[in-house]
Design an enzyme around this catalytic site. Structure first.
Site, mmCIF file in Angstrom:
data_model
loop_
_atom_site.group_PDB
_atom_site.id
_atom_site.type_symbol
_atom_site.label_atom_id
_atom_site.label_comp_id
_atom_site.label_asym_id
_atom_site.label_seq_id
_atom_site.Cartn_x
_atom_site.Cartn_y
_atom_site.Cartn_z
ATOM 1 N N CYS A 151 0.689 -1.450 0.001
ATOM 2 C CA CYS A 151 0.178 0.040 -0.042
ATOM 3 C C CYS A 151 0.879 1.208 0.073
ATOM 4 C CB CYS A 151 -0.972 -0.041 1.000
ATOM 5 S SG CYS A 151 -2.013 1.497 1.484
ATOM 6 N N CYS A 189 -0.414 4.166 2.194
ATOM 7 C CA CYS A 189 -0.058 4.041 3.761
ATOM 8 C C CYS A 189 1.230 4.342 3.953
ATOM 9 C CB CYS A 189 -0.565 2.876 3.994
ATOM 10 S SG CYS A 189 -1.995 1.960 3.371
ATOM 11 N N ASP A 190 1.948 3.922 3.184
ATOM 12 C CA ASP A 190 3.671 3.920 3.497
ATOM 13 C C ASP A 190 4.575 4.837 2.841
ATOM 14 O OD1 ASP A 190 2.809 1.938 5.468
ATOM 15 O OD2 ASP A 190 3.259 0.335 4.085
#
Ligand code: NAP
Length: 303
Positions: free
Chosen positions: A129, A132-133
């Site tokens: 993801c 997200c990261d």
């Protein structure tokens, strides 16, 4: 006894709930994570009609959720563990529910490479993801694995953070859409390592390199990177249905144009079903059809 249970609150399940609610079916929507589905792993969506320039996935999915809640439909936060097809009873981690009809909209999750180092470094350099990261990789080198639309979109997103973004693909040509491939080519931070496999993810505390095998020459080498983002497709969230419904070899549910499965009164919609195009727009279309079919099934049974 409810009229309808919908399993999964992604675009397909939320749209099914919207249509079910407007048909005044007594509906329960069960979701094991937060409502919204895996589209929330992307930052924006550009091909959902009506939003020139794209729309944030958080905004789109929050609006879908609100629309369902306005109809008084309750979203239960719970994991479905079992479905008894004949009694239409669902067992979750905390309860059981019974309904006249069931809609499965359980979606799909990222497929793993299943290579040494992958599990070990999840959260320490291995990710599925970018939204997200990506901020963890400011001015660092990252690699992405895959050749489809997801890898293309996520490479472009990561290029806003990382110093270098290398897309590693097992074939010579990507299968991403033409418009995305044009954007990849124009992006100075993105390069390609083609006809190559990642065979191992290496590091000490965190990821430090990937082991590559060139499929044309057979040559192996290490490629230094701080992050490995894996986008090699998806597998359906249908384990709890194994042996209960007709599925293909990969576990995607076989359903017809009415979203009917091999079990009467059980319908499937969205990314958990076998189909030719996996998009938010047709997940929503599937959800609308599934709710309409469930409504007709329940109405016929009540006659
Ligand atoms: P995908 O289209 O299935 O592509 C997966 C890629 O991973 C393929 O290039 C495949 O290689 C490669 N791959 C599969 N297994 C591999 C392995 N074990 N090792 C190395 N490479 C492997 O998956 P996706 O890109 O996640 O897209 C999924 C669906 O969502 C598609 O229908 C896609 O069109 C849709 N989607 C659409 C959009 C959009 O329209 N904006 C955005 C994201 C996703 P091969 O090419 O050799 O098979």
């Amino acid at each position: 006894m409810h009229d309808l249970i919908i399993i999964g609150a992604g675009p397909a399940g939320l749209t099914a709930a919207l249509y079910a609610g407007r048909s005044r079916l007594d509906t329960i929507l069960i979701e094991k994570m937060a409502p919204g589905g895996r589209i929330l792993m992307s930052e924006n969506i550009e091909n959902y009609p009506g939003f020139p320039g794209g729309v944030s996935t958080v905004e789109l999915m929050t609006r879908m959720e609100q629309q369902v809640k306005e109809l008084g439909i309750k979203i239960e936060s719970d994991e479905v563990l079992d479905l008894d097809c004949s009694s239409k009873t669902i067992t979750t981690s905390s309860s059981t529910y019974e309904a006249r009809a069931i809609i499965i909209a359980s979606g799909a999750r990222p497929r793993k490479l299943n290579i040494p180092g992958e599990d070990k470094y999840i959260g320490h350099g291995v990710s599925y993801c970018a939204t997200c990261d990506a901020p963890f990789y400011k001015e660092k080198k990252v690699v992405l694995v895959g050749g489809g639309n997801t890898v293309a979109e996520e490479a472009i997103y990561l290029s806003r953070f990382a110093s270098l973004v290398s897309v590693i693909h097992r074939r010579q040509d990507l299968r991403a859409s033409a418009i995305l491939q044009e954007r990849l080519q124009e992006n100075k931070k993105i390069n390609f390592i083609l006809s190559s496999l990642v065979t191992e993810i290496k590091g000490t505390q965190k990821v430090e390199a990937v082991r590559l095998k060139n499929l044309l020459t057979g040559k192996e080498s290490d490629f230094g990177c701080a992050g490995v983002f894996i986008y090699i497709g998806y597998e359906p969230e249908t384990e709890f249905l194994k042996g209960k419904l007709r599925m293909d070899d990969s576990g995607f549910i076989i359903s017809d144009d009415a979203m009917s499965t091999s079990v009467e009164g059980v319908f499937a919609c969205g990314d958990c079903r076998k189909k030719s195009l996996y998009q938010v727009i047709n997940a929503c279309g599937d959800g609308a059809v599934a709710a309409d079919s469930a409504y007709k099934f329940i109405a016929n049974r009540s006659k």
